[in-house]
Write an enzyme that holds these catalytic residues in place. Sequence first.
Site, PDB file in Angstrom:
ATOM      1  N   SER A  27      -2.726  -4.711 -12.126  1.00 47.78           N
ATOM      2  CA  SER A  27      -2.414  -5.289 -10.814  1.00 47.78           C
ATOM      3  C   SER A  27      -3.689  -5.640 -10.043  1.00 47.78           C
ATOM      4  CB  SER A  27      -1.605  -4.276 -10.002  1.00 47.78           C
ATOM      5  OG  SER A  27      -1.392  -4.780  -8.703  1.00 47.78           O
ATOM      6  N   GLY A  52      -0.733  -6.159  -5.740  1.00 40.44           N
ATOM      7  CA  GLY A  52      -0.017  -5.209  -4.887  1.00 40.44           C
ATOM      8  C   GLY A  52       0.620  -5.910  -3.697  1.00 40.44           C
ATOM      9  N   ASN A  75     -14.582  -2.224  -5.919  1.00 39.65           N
ATOM     10  CA  ASN A  75     -13.875  -3.161  -5.051  1.00 39.65           C
ATOM     11  C   ASN A  75     -13.267  -2.424  -3.872  1.00 39.65           C
ATOM     12  OD1 ASN A  75     -10.708  -3.413  -4.819  1.00 39.65           O
ATOM     13  ND2 ASN A  75     -11.112  -2.566  -6.849  1.00 39.65           N
ATOM     14  N   ILE A  77     -10.769  -4.383  -1.770  1.00 35.99           N
ATOM     15  CA  ILE A  77     -10.045  -5.590  -1.346  1.00 35.99           C
ATOM     16  C   ILE A  77      -9.142  -5.269  -0.155  1.00 35.99           C
ATOM     17  CG2 ILE A  77      -8.457  -7.437  -2.080  1.00 35.99           C
ATOM     18  CD1 ILE A  77     -11.071  -7.467  -3.688  1.00 35.99           C
ATOM     19  N   GLY A  78      -8.488  -4.114  -0.209  1.00 35.63           N
ATOM     20  CA  GLY A  78      -7.606  -3.742   0.912  1.00 35.63           C
ATOM     21  C   GLY A  78      -6.264  -4.442   0.859  1.00 35.63           C
ATOM     22  N   ASN A 105       4.018  -4.855  -8.357  1.00 38.22           N
ATOM     23  CA  ASN A 105       3.287  -3.680  -7.868  1.00 38.22           C
ATOM     24  C   ASN A 105       3.505  -3.578  -6.364  1.00 38.22           C
ATOM     25  OD1 ASN A 105       0.590  -2.599  -6.588  1.00 38.22           O
ATOM     26  ND2 ASN A 105       0.465  -1.920  -8.701  1.00 38.22           N
ATOM     27  N   ASN A 133       2.308   1.588  -6.332  1.00 40.16           N
ATOM     28  CA  ASN A 133       0.876   1.821  -6.142  1.00 40.16           C
ATOM     29  C   ASN A 133       0.719   2.909  -5.094  1.00 40.16           C
ATOM     30  OD1 ASN A 133      -1.815   1.805  -5.599  1.00 40.16           O
ATOM     31  ND2 ASN A 133      -1.938  -0.375  -5.067  1.00 40.16           N
ATOM     32  N   CYS A 136      -3.964   3.343  -4.198  1.00 37.72           N
ATOM     33  CA  CYS A 136      -5.010   2.426  -3.737  1.00 37.72           C
ATOM     34  C   CYS A 136      -6.008   3.185  -2.865  1.00 37.72           C
ATOM     35  CB  CYS A 136      -4.409   1.268  -2.938  1.00 37.72           C
ATOM     36  SG  CYS A 136      -5.698   0.138  -2.361  1.00 37.72           S
TER      37      CYS A 136
HETATM   38  C1  FMN Z   1     -10.314  -6.625  -7.552  1.00 45.99           C
HETATM   39  C2  FMN Z   1      -9.305  -5.556  -7.892  1.00 45.99           C
HETATM   40  C3  FMN Z   1      -8.090  -5.531  -7.212  1.00 45.99           C
HETATM   41  C4  FMN Z   1      -7.146  -4.544  -7.505  1.00 45.99           C
HETATM   42  N1  FMN Z   1      -5.941  -4.538  -6.851  1.00 45.99           N
HETATM   43  C5  FMN Z   1      -4.990  -3.621  -7.180  1.00 45.99           C
HETATM   44  C6  FMN Z   1      -3.688  -3.681  -6.584  1.00 45.99           C
HETATM   45  O1  FMN Z   1      -3.378  -4.558  -5.764  1.00 45.99           O
HETATM   46  N2  FMN Z   1      -2.786  -2.711  -6.950  1.00 45.99           N
HETATM   47  C7  FMN Z   1      -3.092  -1.727  -7.876  1.00 45.99           C
HETATM   48  O2  FMN Z   1      -2.248  -0.871  -8.191  1.00 45.99           O
HETATM   49  N3  FMN Z   1      -4.318  -1.689  -8.487  1.00 45.99           N
HETATM   50  C8  FMN Z   1      -5.254  -2.599  -8.159  1.00 45.99           C
HETATM   51  N4  FMN Z   1      -6.481  -2.566  -8.786  1.00 45.99           N
HETATM   52  C9  FMN Z   1      -6.752  -1.558  -9.828  1.00 45.99           C
HETATM   53  C10 FMN Z   1      -6.513  -2.141 -11.227  1.00 45.99           C
HETATM   54  O3  FMN Z   1      -5.161  -2.551 -11.385  1.00 45.99           O
HETATM   55  C11 FMN Z   1      -6.865  -1.107 -12.337  1.00 45.99           C
HETATM   56  O4  FMN Z   1      -6.073   0.050 -12.155  1.00 45.99           O
HETATM   57  C12 FMN Z   1      -8.326  -0.712 -12.321  1.00 45.99           C
HETATM   58  O5  FMN Z   1      -9.149  -1.807 -12.006  1.00 45.99           O
HETATM   59  C13 FMN Z   1      -8.793  -0.120 -13.655  1.00 45.99           C
HETATM   60  O6  FMN Z   1      -8.647  -1.034 -14.715  1.00 45.99           O
HETATM   61  P1  FMN Z   1      -9.877  -1.957 -15.270  1.00 45.99           P
HETATM   62  O7  FMN Z   1     -11.036  -1.027 -15.514  1.00 45.99           O
HETATM   63  O8  FMN Z   1      -9.346  -2.605 -16.507  1.00 45.99           O
HETATM   64  O9  FMN Z   1     -10.168  -2.937 -14.180  1.00 45.99           O
HETATM   65  C14 FMN Z   1      -7.442  -3.561  -8.496  1.00 45.99           C
HETATM   66  C15 FMN Z   1      -8.663  -3.601  -9.185  1.00 45.99           C
HETATM   67  C16 FMN Z   1      -9.595  -4.586  -8.901  1.00 45.99           C
HETATM   68  C17 FMN Z   1     -10.900  -4.608  -9.667  1.00 45.99           C
END
Ligand code: FMN
Length: 311
Positions: A27, A52, A75, A77-78, A105, A133, A136
Site C-alpha cells: 500500500s 491508504g 517516508n 507521507i501522512g 487499505n 492500516n 502508519c
Molecule cells: C511512500 C510510501 C507510502 C506508504 N504508504 C502506506 C499506506 O498508505 N498504507 C500502508 O499500510 N502502508 C504504507 N506504506 C508502507 C508500505 O506499504 C510497506 O509496508 C513498507 O514500505 C515496507 O515494504 P517495502 O520495504 O517493500 O517498501 C508506505 C510506504 C512508502 C515507502
Amino acid sequence: MPPSLQVDIAPGRKNSLVLKNPVMPASGTFSWGLEFAKHFDVEALGAVVSKGVTMAPRQGNVQPRVAETPAGMLNSIGLQNIGIESCISDMAPLWARWDVPVIVNIAGDTIDEFGEMARMLDGVPGIAALELNISCPNVDMGGIEIGQDIASSARATRAAVRNTDLPVIVKITPNVTDPVALARACEGEGAAAICAINTVLGMAVDLRRRKPVLPRARGGLSGPAIKPIALRIVYDLARALSVPIIGCGGISTGEDAVEFLMAGATAVQVGTATFANPRALLDVVEGMERWLAANHIEDVNEIIGCALPPG
Ligand SMILES: Cc1cc2nc3c(=O)[nH]c(=O)nc-3n(C[C@H](O)[C@H](O)[C@H](O)COP(=O)(O)O)c2cc1C
C-alpha cells in the site's frame, strides 16, 4: 508445465481470496493502480493494494516527506489520499473492470472509523478485501497509536470484521516488543490474514541545517534495510498463527519473495522496489516462477513454511 502459483489468502472465509500468484504491491507505493495500468499488465499480479484511504480526503504532511538512507528510504507521507467517498465512486468502478482482486487499505483515525469504513466498503463492486492500516507511523491520530496497543488493535479488527463480509487483512507494525501477541489478538477477532510489516521507525539528520531531514523528525524506514526484520517477524508469526501471512519489507526479486514464502508467508507485497524499478512487481512474479521451475517445484504452496521448524 509452468509451476502453479495460485494461493488462497482467506481460506474458509465467506468471501475467499484466491490469487493467481502470491505477488501484490505494498500500500502507498502503487497509488490506486491506475497509473501503473498504463505501463504494464496489472492483471499479471496476484492482487492490487490501494493507497491508504481515510474517511476525509487528506493533503498529507509538509515537504520534504522522503529521505534516502543506506539500503532504504524514510517516508513521512501522512496518508495523502482522496478520501473514502471518492474511492468508492471514482476508483471502485474502474477496478471492477479488472480481472485482478483489489484490496483497499483503510486507515481510521479512531476504532469506530475502522468499523464505519468497513461498512461503507462492504459489497462495493470492484473491492475484494480490506487491509486495516493500524500501523502508519506518520499520522497524529489512528495508525501506529492504535497498532502499538494490543487491545486497541483487537478492537479495530473487531469493528471492521463485524461490519463486512469482505476478508479483513490486518497490517501490523514492527515497532512493538511482541508482534506475535498483537497479531494473535487480531486473529482472535476474525482477521482473515495478517500483513507484516509496515515501516520501521527511523530518522535522518541534515548536517548542514543541523536538523532532522523530515519535519516530523521520525519517518518510516522501508526497502532492503528492513528485509531481515520483516523475515524474522513473518517467521515468528507463521509458527504462532493459523491464518495466512502476507510478507512485506525489502522484497525486490523473485528470490526475496521465495525467502518470505519459506519463512511462512502465503503471499508477498513489494513496495519501495517499485520506486527504483517500476517493473519490480512483474520481475518478482517472473523471478519466483523461474526459481520454482529451476528447482522442479510444481506448486508454490509446496515451499510455503518449509524453513519453519518441524511440528
Ligand atoms: C511512500 C510510501 C507510502 C506508504 N504508504 C502506506 C499506506 O498508505 N498504507 C500502508 O499500510 N502502508 C504504507 N506504506 C508502507 C508500505 O506499504 C510497506 O509496508 C513498507 O514500505 C515496507 O515494504 P517495502 O520495504 O517493500 O517498501 C508506505 C510506504 C512508502 C515507502
